[in-house]
Motif scaffolding. Structure first.
Motif, PDB file in Angstrom:
ATOM      1  N   ILE A 220       0.809  -1.211   0.000  1.00  0.00           N
ATOM      2  CA  ILE A 220       0.000   0.000   0.000  1.00  0.00           C
ATOM      3  C   ILE A 220       0.850   1.272   0.000  1.00  0.00           C
ATOM      4  N   SER A 221       2.138   1.157   0.287  1.00  0.00           N
ATOM      5  CA  SER A 221       2.973   2.353   0.387  1.00  0.00           C
ATOM      6  C   SER A 221       3.421   2.879  -0.972  1.00  0.00           C
ATOM      7  N   GLY A 222       3.572   1.986  -1.934  1.00  0.00           N
ATOM      8  CA  GLY A 222       4.104   2.416  -3.226  1.00  0.00           C
ATOM      9  C   GLY A 222       5.609   2.392  -3.282  1.00  0.00           C
ATOM     10  N   ASN A 223       6.271   2.374  -2.110  1.00  0.00           N
ATOM     11  CA  ASN A 223       7.729   2.212  -2.020  1.00  0.00           C
ATOM     12  C   ASN A 223       8.495   3.257  -2.815  1.00  0.00           C
ATOM     13  N   MET A 224       8.086   4.506  -2.727  1.00  0.00           N
ATOM     14  CA  MET A 224       8.772   5.577  -3.431  1.00  0.00           C
ATOM     15  C   MET A 224       9.856   6.164  -2.536  1.00  0.00           C
ATOM     16  N   PRO A 225      11.128   6.093  -2.942  1.00  0.00           N
ATOM     17  CA  PRO A 225      12.203   6.652  -2.120  1.00  0.00           C
ATOM     18  C   PRO A 225      11.962   8.131  -1.810  1.00  0.00           C
ATOM     19  N   LEU A 226      12.304   8.512  -0.584  1.00  0.00           N
ATOM     20  CA  LEU A 226      12.166   9.881  -0.071  1.00  0.00           C
ATOM     21  C   LEU A 226      10.718  10.294   0.166  1.00  0.00           C
ATOM     22  N   LYS A 227       9.759   9.396  -0.146  1.00  0.00           N
ATOM     23  CA  LYS A 227       8.347   9.741   0.038  1.00  0.00           C
ATOM     24  C   LYS A 227       7.602   8.695   0.871  1.00  0.00           C
ATOM     25  N   THR A 228       7.548   7.480   0.378  1.00  0.00           N
ATOM     26  CA  THR A 228       6.762   6.456   1.074  1.00  0.00           C
ATOM     27  C   THR A 228       7.577   5.197   1.355  1.00  0.00           C
ATOM     28  N   GLU A 229       8.882   5.293   1.326  1.00  0.00           N
ATOM     29  CA  GLU A 229       9.727   4.133   1.602  1.00  0.00           C
ATOM     30  C   GLU A 229       9.937   3.997   3.106  1.00  0.00           C
ATOM     31  N   ILE A 230       9.678   2.815   3.646  1.00  0.00           N
ATOM     32  CA  ILE A 230       9.840   2.576   5.077  1.00  0.00           C
ATOM     33  C   ILE A 230      11.184   1.912   5.345  1.00  0.00           C
ATOM     34  N   VAL A 231      11.599   1.921   6.593  1.00  0.00           N
ATOM     35  CA  VAL A 231      12.912   1.382   6.954  1.00  0.00           C
ATOM     36  C   VAL A 231      13.047  -0.107   6.636  1.00  0.00           C
ATOM     37  N   PRO A 232      12.091  -0.981   7.017  1.00  0.00           N
ATOM     38  CA  PRO A 232      12.250  -2.402   6.676  1.00  0.00           C
ATOM     39  C   PRO A 232      12.428  -2.642   5.181  1.00  0.00           C
ATOM     40  N   LEU A 233      11.719  -1.877   4.348  1.00  0.00           N
ATOM     41  CA  LEU A 233      11.865  -2.040   2.901  1.00  0.00           C
ATOM     42  C   LEU A 233      13.253  -1.599   2.453  1.00  0.00           C
ATOM     43  N   LEU A 234      13.762  -0.505   3.018  1.00  0.00           N
ATOM     44  CA  LEU A 234      15.091  -0.037   2.654  1.00  0.00           C
ATOM     45  C   LEU A 234      16.159  -1.059   3.062  1.00  0.00           C
ATOM     46  N   ILE A 235      15.976  -1.681   4.211  1.00  0.00           N
ATOM     47  CA  ILE A 235      16.910  -2.728   4.645  1.00  0.00           C
ATOM     48  C   ILE A 235      16.878  -3.899   3.665  1.00  0.00           C
ATOM     49  N   MET A 236      15.675  -4.304   3.245  1.00  0.00           N
ATOM     50  CA  MET A 236      15.571  -5.389   2.269  1.00  0.00           C
ATOM     51  C   MET A 236      16.232  -5.003   0.940  1.00  0.00           C
ATOM     52  N   THR A 237      16.074  -3.761   0.542  1.00  0.00           N
ATOM     53  CA  THR A 237      16.690  -3.294  -0.703  1.00  0.00           C
ATOM     54  C   THR A 237      18.211  -3.393  -0.635  1.00  0.00           C
ATOM     55  N   LYS A 238      18.774  -2.979   0.494  1.00  0.00           N
ATOM     56  CA  LYS A 238      20.226  -3.053   0.662  1.00  0.00           C
ATOM     57  C   LYS A 238      20.712  -4.500   0.706  1.00  0.00           C
ATOM     58  N   LEU A 239      19.928  -5.368   1.300  1.00  0.00           N
ATOM     59  CA  LEU A 239      20.302  -6.781   1.316  1.00  0.00           C
ATOM     60  C   LEU A 239      20.286  -7.359  -0.104  1.00  0.00           C
ATOM     61  N   GLU A 240      19.306  -6.974  -0.910  1.00  0.00           N
ATOM     62  CA  GLU A 240      19.252  -7.442  -2.287  1.00  0.00           C
ATOM     63  C   GLU A 240      20.418  -6.910  -3.105  1.00  0.00           C
ATOM     64  N   GLN A 241      20.955  -5.762  -2.700  1.00  0.00           N
ATOM     65  CA  GLN A 241      22.121  -5.180  -3.365  1.00  0.00           C
ATOM     66  C   GLN A 241      23.429  -5.675  -2.752  1.00  0.00           C
ATOM     67  N   PHE A 242      23.327  -6.635  -1.833  1.00  0.00           N
ATOM     68  CA  PHE A 242      24.482  -7.217  -1.138  1.00  0.00           C
ATOM     69  C   PHE A 242      25.237  -6.199  -0.298  1.00  0.00           C
ATOM     70  N   ASP A 243      24.552  -5.134   0.102  1.00  0.00           N
ATOM     71  CA  ASP A 243      25.146  -4.154   1.007  1.00  0.00           C
ATOM     72  C   ASP A 243      24.772  -4.553   2.436  1.00  0.00           C
ATOM     73  N   TYR A 244      25.380  -5.637   2.910  1.00  0.00           N
ATOM     74  CA  TYR A 244      25.035  -6.175   4.220  1.00  0.00           C
ATOM     75  C   TYR A 244      25.437  -5.226   5.344  1.00  0.00           C
ATOM     76  N   ALA A 245      26.572  -4.571   5.208  1.00  0.00           N
ATOM     77  CA  ALA A 245      27.012  -3.651   6.246  1.00  0.00           C
ATOM     78  C   ALA A 245      26.055  -2.464   6.374  1.00  0.00           C
ATOM     79  N   GLY A 246      25.617  -1.931   5.234  1.00  0.00           N
ATOM     80  CA  GLY A 246      24.674  -0.809   5.279  1.00  0.00           C
ATOM     81  C   GLY A 246      23.339  -1.216   5.870  1.00  0.00           C
ATOM     82  N   ALA A 247      22.874  -2.428   5.521  1.00  0.00           N
ATOM     83  CA  ALA A 247      21.606  -2.909   6.065  1.00  0.00           C
ATOM     84  C   ALA A 247      21.692  -3.085   7.572  1.00  0.00           C
TER      85      ALA A 247
END
Length: 279
Positions: A220-247
């Motif tokens: 329901i959020s739309g996942n738009m960065p800087l607008k409707t992106e939530i922290v858990p989604l951003l963590i998942m995004t970083k994990l998918e990008q293999f940025d484990y340290a950032g996540a």
């Protein structure tokens, strides 16, 4: 005559054994996983850690998550008390059905709840289409996130407050009415102070659950960065990008913030209980 120590014994083993099980259980499921989280974040330098956290996208996602979670918890604190009041005080047809509906967010998979909320509150949905006529867009906005977090957090407040109301002695209200207090004054000065610790607990649980919610919000959020992106989604995004340290860095900050919040809530509960005991 039985000694005090023998009277206090139960069917469970002694303190040493049960405490050992408790420490092992908490260590395996809580302490060790969280420690690994901190260790993974420590692989970053301080500059990298601060740079990750202060990134505009990360700060925006934290702001969206915290604000919507707090507003949803506030809403649930108010209407959760009303729902608990109705279920505890009144007998009516369909009470068991409504009582079961309250627990539905517990049993319903969060992804299913998110899809259902999106289909209802989208601009062409059953409710969203009428809101759109008034220029109100719900789905794919922070308002939609707030709706989803309110949906998943309501049972925490209801199930925390309801037992307190069921055990409440009605003679206290009768005594207040005998002394000339109105219903509103009785609720504010007699009932509410007794309910406040349970309300605070329900608020804290709903807030903590909302901060970590993912499944019901991602649709329901739309996942738009800087607008409707939530922290858990951003963590998942970083994990998918293999940025484990950032996540793990983002997760560590949220973990510390949640821990501090729970400490504050527990302190407030302790102060309220201490004040009630002194009255």
């Amino acid at each position: 005559m039985k000694s005090k120590s023998s009277r206090n014994r139960g069917f469970l083993p002694g303190f040493g054994l049960t405490m050992g099980y408790t420490v092992i259980y908490l260590s395996l499921l809580v302490l060790i996983p969280l420690s690994v989280l901190f260790l993974k974040a420590s692989t970053m330098s301080w500059g990298e850690f601060v740079g990750t956290i202060l990134d505009d996208r990360v700060l925006a996602s934290i702001r969206v998550s915290v604000v919507t979670s707090f507003l949803a918890a506030c809403m649930n604190a108010v209407f959760g008390v009303l729902v608990a009041w109705v279920l505890a005080r009144y007998q009516f047809v369909g009470k068991r059905f409504i009582d079961g509906i309250v627990d539905l967010p517990f049993a319903l998979p969060t992804a299913v709840g998110g899809i259902a909320l999106t289909s209802i509150y989208a601009e062409n949905g059953w409710i969203g289409q009428y809101a759109a006529e008034w220029g109100i867009k719900i789905a794919y906005t922070p308002l939609g996130i707030w709706v989803a977090l309110t949906f998943i957090g309501l049972p925490f407040v209801v199930r925390t407050v309801q037992p307190v109301l069921q055990d409440w002695d009605l003679q206290m209200e009768e005594a207040a009415a005998t002394l000339g207090a109105t219903r509103w004054n009785t609720f504010i000065r007699v009932i509410l102070p007794h309910l406040l610790p349970a309300v605070i607990t329900g608020f804290a649980l709903a807030f903590a659950r909302a901060l970590g919610e993912y499944g019901s919000v991602v649709f329901i959020s739309g996942n738009m960065p800087l607008k409707t992106e939530i922290v858990p989604l951003l963590i998942m995004t970083k994990l998918e990008q293999f940025d484990y340290a950032g996540a793990t860095a983002i997760a560590t900050v949220m973990l510390v913030a949640s821990f501090i919040m729970l400490l504050i809530i527990n302190y407030l509960q302790w102060r309220i209980n201490k004040f009630d005991a002194a009255r």
